[in-house]
Design a protein around this motif. Structure first.
Motif, mmCIF file in Angstrom:
data_model
loop_
_atom_site.group_PDB
_atom_site.id
_atom_site.type_symbol
_atom_site.label_atom_id
_atom_site.label_comp_id
_atom_site.label_asym_id
_atom_site.label_seq_id
_atom_site.Cartn_x
_atom_site.Cartn_y
_atom_site.Cartn_z
ATOM 1 N N VAL A 6 65.340 42.915 53.629
ATOM 2 C CA VAL A 6 64.035 43.375 53.372
ATOM 3 C C VAL A 6 63.217 42.135 53.696
ATOM 4 O O VAL A 6 61.864 42.493 54.475
ATOM 5 N N GLU A 7 63.674 40.901 53.729
ATOM 6 C CA GLU A 7 62.605 39.739 54.322
ATOM 7 C C GLU A 7 62.877 39.819 55.877
ATOM 8 O O GLU A 7 61.765 39.425 56.510
ATOM 9 N N ASP A 8 63.900 40.221 56.381
ATOM 10 C CA ASP A 8 63.686 40.564 57.923
ATOM 11 C C ASP A 8 62.318 41.418 58.315
ATOM 12 O O ASP A 8 61.748 41.268 59.430
ATOM 13 N N GLY A 65 63.107 45.447 42.602
ATOM 14 C CA GLY A 65 62.108 45.733 43.452
ATOM 15 C C GLY A 65 62.634 45.718 45.004
ATOM 16 O O GLY A 65 62.157 46.470 45.816
ATOM 17 N N VAL A 66 63.719 44.780 45.285
ATOM 18 C CA VAL A 66 63.982 44.620 46.276
ATOM 19 C C VAL A 66 65.181 45.870 47.025
ATOM 20 O O VAL A 66 64.965 46.491 47.796
ATOM 21 N N VAL A 123 57.128 34.717 54.071
ATOM 22 C CA VAL A 123 55.885 34.643 53.130
ATOM 23 C C VAL A 123 55.630 36.055 52.302
ATOM 24 O O VAL A 123 55.460 36.108 51.160
ATOM 25 N N ARG A 124 55.656 37.236 53.140
ATOM 26 C CA ARG A 124 55.442 38.400 52.299
ATOM 27 C C ARG A 124 56.675 38.812 51.299
ATOM 28 O O ARG A 124 56.267 39.464 50.389
ATOM 29 N N TYR A 125 57.801 38.464 51.992
ATOM 30 C CA TYR A 125 58.891 38.668 51.291
ATOM 31 C C TYR A 125 58.861 38.082 49.680
ATOM 32 O O TYR A 125 59.214 38.450 48.778
ATOM 33 N N TYR A 184 65.472 51.085 54.622
ATOM 34 C CA TYR A 184 66.717 51.390 55.347
ATOM 35 C C TYR A 184 67.579 52.477 54.609
ATOM 36 O O TYR A 184 68.440 52.259 54.022
ATOM 37 N N PRO A 185 67.035 53.634 54.517
ATOM 38 C CA PRO A 185 67.672 54.809 53.630
ATOM 39 C C PRO A 185 69.139 55.307 54.159
ATOM 40 O O PRO A 185 69.825 55.486 53.417
#
Length: 254
Positions: free
Chosen positions: A118-120, A169-170, A125-127, A178-179
């Motif tokens: 998710v950070e990728d 939330g993550v 910053v947004r993550y 990424y389903p």
């Protein structure tokens, strides 16, 4: 039940520095400030207490002596401790605290597996903002549910803590971004690979089913704040695409 072990990171493009820092902060708080869970006074000062959030007032309750149900030994249980600043800040601080080694180990495993991807996608910053916002919304979901469905007023004084809401939330963000990402899991004692929508979907179904027991009994069952898990997960699904606006897309599965 499903127990994730690792996922496919072959297309990750950045080092998930924020995810590593979040894991480190959780561990450091648990080890040095909570003293591996033994510093009850710290824990009872900085956990989120629904009644405090609703009223905006810091609440202190007296210590009490209880009898251990098995050994019969008398134990001193600290009451709620003074919070040295606005009680609303406990919505943030409590998400870096945990109730025991198993609690923090499980949470950090999930964050380690799913947070880096998710950070990728969102960037550092947004993550970080996404993680914190989901955690706060998860805590508020717990507070609101407790206020509505608590069968006893004392339920409003039960403190809650942990990174589970933010990590939920993550997971919500991950399943939307990424389903079809392959996740290696232990599923009913078998080691196998499943798409993330199966691994996370089973987890969420368990939270939802277990959370139904909170209706009429408060928002915690067996010490687990299922409303926070559900609230954090829904927040992650609702917000992740907003936070991803303007970010270059990465393949959902390779």
């Amino acid at each position: 039940m499903v127990f994730p072990l690792y996922d496919d990171n072959s297309d990750r493009t950045i080092t998930p520095i924020v995810n590593y820092v979040l894991i480190a902060i959780n561990i450091l708080v648990f080890v040095f400030l909570q003293q591996l869970g033994s510093n009850d006074r710290f824990t009872y000062a900085f956990s989120t207490v629904p009644q405090e959030i609703i009223s905006g007032r810091d609440i202190k309750t007296p210590d009490r002596v209880v009898e251990h149900p098995v050994t019969g030994q008398e134990l001193l249980v600290p009451g709620l401790q003074p919070t040295p600043f606005s009680v609303y800040l406990t919505l943030l601080i409590s998400m870096f605290m945990h109730g025991g080694i198993a609690h923090i180990a499980g949470n950090m495993l999930f964050l380690w597996i799913f947070g880096d991807n998710v950070e990728d996608r969102l960037g550092h910053v947004r993550y970080l903002i996404f993680y914190l916002v989901c955690g706060v919304l998860a805590s508020l979901a717990h507070v609101i549910t407790t206020a509505i469905f608590a069968s006893q007023e004392a339920s409003l004084l039960i403190p809650s803590l942990g990174a589970s809401g933010a990590i939920s939330g993550v997971l919500g963000g991950y399943i939307l971004l990424y389903p079809h990402r392959r996740v290696t899991v232990i599923l009913f004692r078998f080691l196998t690979e499943v798409p993330s929508y199966v691994a996370i979907g089973i987890w969420f179904a368990f939270q939802l089913i277990s959370g139904l027991g909170m209706l009429g009994g408060g928002s915690q069952q067996g010490g687990v704040a299922y409303a926070a898990h559900i609230g954090g997960f829904v927040a992650g699904i609702a917000l992740v695409k907003v936070f991803a606006i303007g970010r270059a897309g990465t393949p959902a599965y390779r």
